[in-house]
Design a protein around this motif. Structure first.
Motif, PDB file in Angstrom:
ATOM      1  N   LYS A  33      -9.524 -58.519   3.740  1.00  0.00           N
ATOM      2  CA  LYS A  33      -8.272 -57.762   3.903  1.00  0.00           C
ATOM      3  C   LYS A  33      -7.155 -58.630   4.458  1.00  0.00           C
ATOM      4  CE  LYS A  33      -9.547 -55.966   8.503  1.00  0.00           C
ATOM      5  NZ  LYS A  33      -9.820 -54.728   9.275  1.00  0.00           N
ATOM      6  N   TYR A  34      -7.465 -59.895   4.776  1.00  0.00           N
ATOM      7  CA  TYR A  34      -6.458 -60.786   5.342  1.00  0.00           C
ATOM      8  C   TYR A  34      -5.934 -61.802   4.336  1.00  0.00           C
ATOM      9  CZ  TYR A  34      -8.181 -58.802   9.703  1.00  0.00           C
ATOM     10  OH  TYR A  34      -8.551 -57.934  10.705  1.00  0.00           O
ATOM     11  N   THR A  35      -6.108 -61.565   3.045  1.00  0.00           N
ATOM     12  CA  THR A  35      -5.578 -62.483   2.037  1.00  0.00           C
ATOM     13  C   THR A  35      -4.057 -62.353   1.948  1.00  0.00           C
ATOM     14  OG1 THR A  35      -5.741 -60.875   0.235  1.00  0.00           O
ATOM     15  CG2 THR A  35      -7.679 -62.272   0.644  1.00  0.00           C
ATOM     16  N   PHE A  36      -3.437 -63.388   1.386  1.00  0.00           N
ATOM     17  CA  PHE A  36      -1.994 -63.348   1.183  1.00  0.00           C
ATOM     18  C   PHE A  36      -1.605 -62.247   0.202  1.00  0.00           C
ATOM     19  CE2 PHE A  36       1.803 -64.779  -1.182  1.00  0.00           C
ATOM     20  CZ  PHE A  36       2.714 -64.783  -0.142  1.00  0.00           C
ATOM     21  N   LEU A  37      -2.432 -62.012  -0.814  1.00  0.00           N
ATOM     22  CA  LEU A  37      -2.121 -60.957  -1.775  1.00  0.00           C
ATOM     23  C   LEU A  37      -2.152 -59.578  -1.103  1.00  0.00           C
ATOM     24  CD1 LEU A  37      -3.962 -62.151  -5.012  1.00  0.00           C
ATOM     25  CD2 LEU A  37      -1.505 -62.142  -4.545  1.00  0.00           C
ATOM     26  N   ASN A  38      -3.071 -59.382  -0.179  1.00  0.00           N
ATOM     27  CA  ASN A  38      -3.100 -58.109   0.532  1.00  0.00           C
ATOM     28  C   ASN A  38      -1.884 -57.973   1.451  1.00  0.00           C
ATOM     29  OD1 ASN A  38      -4.432 -55.583   1.020  1.00  0.00           O
ATOM     30  ND2 ASN A  38      -5.033 -56.369   3.035  1.00  0.00           N
ATOM     31  N   TYR A  39      -1.457 -59.098   2.027  1.00  0.00           N
ATOM     32  CA  TYR A  39      -0.216 -59.098   2.814  1.00  0.00           C
ATOM     33  C   TYR A  39       0.960 -58.654   1.947  1.00  0.00           C
ATOM     34  CZ  TYR A  39       4.112 -61.442   4.306  1.00  0.00           C
ATOM     35  OH  TYR A  39       5.415 -61.748   4.603  1.00  0.00           O
ATOM     36  N   LEU A  40       1.044 -59.185   0.717  1.00  0.00           N
ATOM     37  CA  LEU A  40       2.128 -58.792  -0.180  1.00  0.00           C
ATOM     38  C   LEU A  40       2.073 -57.296  -0.477  1.00  0.00           C
ATOM     39  CD1 LEU A  40       2.098 -61.730  -2.770  1.00  0.00           C
ATOM     40  CD2 LEU A  40       3.814 -61.316  -0.981  1.00  0.00           C
ATOM     41  N   GLN A  41       0.866 -56.795  -0.722  1.00  0.00           N
ATOM     42  CA  GLN A  41       0.723 -55.366  -1.012  1.00  0.00           C
ATOM     43  C   GLN A  41       1.158 -54.521   0.182  1.00  0.00           C
ATOM     44  OE1 GLN A  41      -3.314 -53.740  -1.771  1.00  0.00           O
ATOM     45  NE2 GLN A  41      -2.420 -52.914  -3.657  1.00  0.00           N
ATOM     46  N   ALA A  42       0.767 -54.953   1.377  1.00  0.00           N
ATOM     47  CA  ALA A  42       1.122 -54.208   2.588  1.00  0.00           C
ATOM     48  C   ALA A  42       2.630 -54.196   2.829  1.00  0.00           C
ATOM     49  CB  ALA A  42       0.398 -54.807   3.795  1.00  0.00           C
ATOM     50  N   HIS A  43       3.346 -55.178   2.293  1.00  0.00           N
ATOM     51  CA  HIS A  43       4.787 -55.267   2.494  1.00  0.00           C
ATOM     52  C   HIS A  43       5.569 -54.910   1.221  1.00  0.00           C
ATOM     53  CE1 HIS A  43       3.335 -57.546   5.984  1.00  0.00           C
ATOM     54  NE2 HIS A  43       4.500 -57.275   6.537  1.00  0.00           N
ATOM     55  N   ASN A  44       4.896 -54.283   0.288  1.00  0.00           N
ATOM     56  CA  ASN A  44       5.536 -53.836  -0.959  1.00  0.00           C
ATOM     57  C   ASN A  44       6.250 -54.993  -1.667  1.00  0.00           C
ATOM     58  OD1 ASN A  44       6.225 -51.945  -2.940  1.00  0.00           O
ATOM     59  ND2 ASN A  44       8.186 -51.458  -1.962  1.00  0.00           N
ATOM     60  N   ARG A  45       5.561 -56.132  -1.763  1.00  0.00           N
ATOM     61  CA  ARG A  45       6.160 -57.324  -2.373  1.00  0.00           C
ATOM     62  C   ARG A  45       5.366 -57.838  -3.574  1.00  0.00           C
ATOM     63  NH1 ARG A  45       9.994 -60.152   0.085  1.00  0.00           N
ATOM     64  NH2 ARG A  45       9.152 -62.211  -0.426  1.00  0.00           N
ATOM     65  N   LEU A  46       4.373 -57.104  -4.032  1.00  0.00           N
ATOM     66  CA  LEU A  46       3.549 -57.609  -5.130  1.00  0.00           C
ATOM     67  C   LEU A  46       4.370 -57.855  -6.388  1.00  0.00           C
ATOM     68  CD1 LEU A  46       0.114 -55.761  -4.930  1.00  0.00           C
ATOM     69  CD2 LEU A  46       0.511 -58.222  -4.925  1.00  0.00           C
ATOM     70  N   TYR A  47       5.231 -56.914  -6.755  1.00  0.00           N
ATOM     71  CA  TYR A  47       6.023 -57.116  -7.966  1.00  0.00           C
ATOM     72  C   TYR A  47       7.079 -58.208  -7.769  1.00  0.00           C
ATOM     73  CZ  TYR A  47       4.084 -53.635 -11.102  1.00  0.00           C
ATOM     74  OH  TYR A  47       3.251 -52.958 -11.959  1.00  0.00           O
ATOM     75  N   HIS A  48       7.638 -58.284  -6.573  1.00  0.00           N
ATOM     76  CA  HIS A  48       8.580 -59.371  -6.299  1.00  0.00           C
ATOM     77  C   HIS A  48       7.893 -60.724  -6.521  1.00  0.00           C
ATOM     78  CE1 HIS A  48      11.534 -56.614  -4.886  1.00  0.00           C
ATOM     79  NE2 HIS A  48      10.933 -56.319  -3.737  1.00  0.00           N
ATOM     80  N   PHE A  49       6.664 -60.848  -5.995  1.00  0.00           N
ATOM     81  CA  PHE A  49       5.932 -62.104  -6.125  1.00  0.00           C
ATOM     82  C   PHE A  49       5.510 -62.341  -7.574  1.00  0.00           C
ATOM     83  CE2 PHE A  49       1.999 -64.693  -5.631  1.00  0.00           C
ATOM     84  CZ  PHE A  49       2.590 -65.802  -5.052  1.00  0.00           C
TER      85      PHE A  49
END
Length: 446
Positions: free
Chosen positions: A72-88
């Motif tokens: 749960k500490y991956t960078f991709l999970n961080y992006l999901q938690a901050h609503n940044r997956l599509y931005h990335f």
């Protein structure tokens, strides 16, 4: 916290490597861990969080992914938690902004109560634990409470990292206008007020600071010089086969070599880890090209093959003595601000001073390590001390590389737990570093 409580492991220092260890251990249910950091919060090289700079490794080199992509500490999970997956996703880049990496690490540290900040380790000594085993007593200054605390642990992991390196004969001048690149952002305003600024060094940090200062020079008009004793402003090796030297496979090969061969190899591998990224070189060139349109050349100079040999206070600035190594000529130059991009060096922590006779050193006075990152000691059974990013001389160029941090932590955790918690892959590259023994080909029958 109960000071008589026995921890399985205490980590000293919370940089990316020990933070990654804490994150991976957090998902191991039967390990009692504590991590201590003298700073009041996580902040990764704050003096170099320059706008536009990126990590030099892909985002997969986060705290945990190369050991466990399901964490749960991956960078991709961080992006999901901050609503940044599509931005990335639309960004389409592997190399993420350095500011975002720092924010990601802070996000992880905020979720780990076993990471305690404002806790400066003052002393570590061997101890016999209450259960009869060998371990360590750790004395810590709690800055918030203004008290000393004591902890006991079976094992230690030192993640103290490296410290800025400035040549000895320049250190007496360090201050507000002579400083290391690690302090750049907090002292950047001084550059704007200067008549002249000099950057010394040929690595990534020197290049990033030079470019940022050059952009300020356009508005403030000071002269800017960049000197390096290297033969040129060369790119870091970043070919796909070159990157395989930052793999567990190369680490295994390097560790198996005699120490004299290791030391000789490291001298020949500077551009694997000391050069400038090709993207940064291109950005510098493109910027200078734009500034020179219409023959409006800025007062900016880049000079390689040149060593700055001396520095003396002179008026409101400094007088620099230089030596061109090829032409064998000396010169002097004035500068109000001098910035050293002269890298980092491994620090021997003062809290180990009481144990210096318990540790094993090589002929050059460096720590000796086992293959699984333990310090060799005279202490005996139990009570291992693992080290993060202090083993380049024994394990090779990958020691400070973020991409190998999770792998090293997997090795350490498996040793702490006495079982395979995180699988460690044995074949990760296409090339062979040693001599590969092959079975003889079968001769076809007639």
């Amino acid at each position: 916290m109960n000071e008589n409580e026995i921890h399985d492991v205490i980590g000293i220092g919370i940089g990316p490597f020990n933070l990654g260890l804490a994150a991976l251990l957090d998902e191991v249910g039967d390990m009692k861990a504590l991590f201590l950091e003298k700073k009041t919060e996580f902040n990764w090289h704050p003096g170099m969080l320059i706008d536009g700079t990126t990590l030099q490794v892909p985002f997969f080199a986060d705290l945990v992914s190369m050991a466990d992509v399901r964490s749960k500490y991956t960078f991709l999970n961080y992006l999901q938690a901050h609503n940044r997956l599509y931005h990335f996703y639309f960004l389409e880049k592997f190399h993420i902004p350095r500011k975002e990496y720092n924010h990601y690490c802070r996000w992880v540290s905020d979720q780990l109560p076993q990471c305690r900040f404002g806790m400066e380790v003052e002393r570590v000594v061997p101890a016999v634990l209450d259960d009869g085993g060998n371990g360590y007593e750790v004395s810590v200054w709690n800055d918030a409470a203004r008290t000393e605390e004591r902890f006991v642990t079976r094992h230690l992991v030192m993640g103290i990292g490296s410290v800025p390196s400035v040549p000895e004969h320049f250190r007496e001048h360090l201050g507000s206008s002579v400083f290391h690149t690690s302090e750049y952002l907090e002292k950047k305003e001084i550059c704007k007020e200067a008549r002249s600024v000099t950057v010394i060094g040929s690595g990534q940090s020197a290049a990033e600071v030079f470019l940022d200062v050059a952009k300020e020079q356009e508005n403030h008009g000071f002269t800017l010089d960049w000197f390096t004793r290297s033969k040129g402003f060369f790119p870091m090796e970043y070919s796909k086969l070159g990157l395989e030297y930052f793999s567990p496979d190369y680490t295994d090969f390097f560790y198996s070599l005699p120490q004299e061969k290791k030391d000789a190899l490291l001298k020949d591998q500077d551009l694997l880890y000391k050069g400038i990224s090709a993207d940064t070189i291109a950005e510098i060139y493109d910027y200078l090209y734009e500034r020179s349109i219409g023959s409006e050349y800025p007062r900016i100079s880049l000079q390689a093959m040149t060593e700055i040999t001396g520095l003396e206070a002179s008026g409101r600035g400094y007088s620099l003595r230089g030596y061109h190594q090829v032409k064998e000529e000396t010169f002097t130059q004035e500068s109000d601000v001098v910035i050293f991009g002269t890298g980092y060096k491994t620090a021997v922590p003062s809290f180990l001073s009481g144990m210096k006779d318990d540790l094993v050193y090589d002929v050059a006075g460096r720590f000796k390590f086992t293959k699984d990152y333990r310090l060799e000691t005279f202490i005996g059974e139990g009570g291992s001390i693992f080290v993060q990013n202090g083993e380049m001389h024994t394990h090779g160029v990958g020691a400070p590389d973020l991409g190998l941090g999770a792998h090293r932590n997997a090795v350490i955790i498996n040793q702490l737990a006495g079982r395979e918690v995180y699988p460690v892959q044995t074949k990760n590259v296409f090339q062979t570093f040693g001599v590969e023994k092959r079975a003889a080909a079968a001769v076809p029958s007639m």
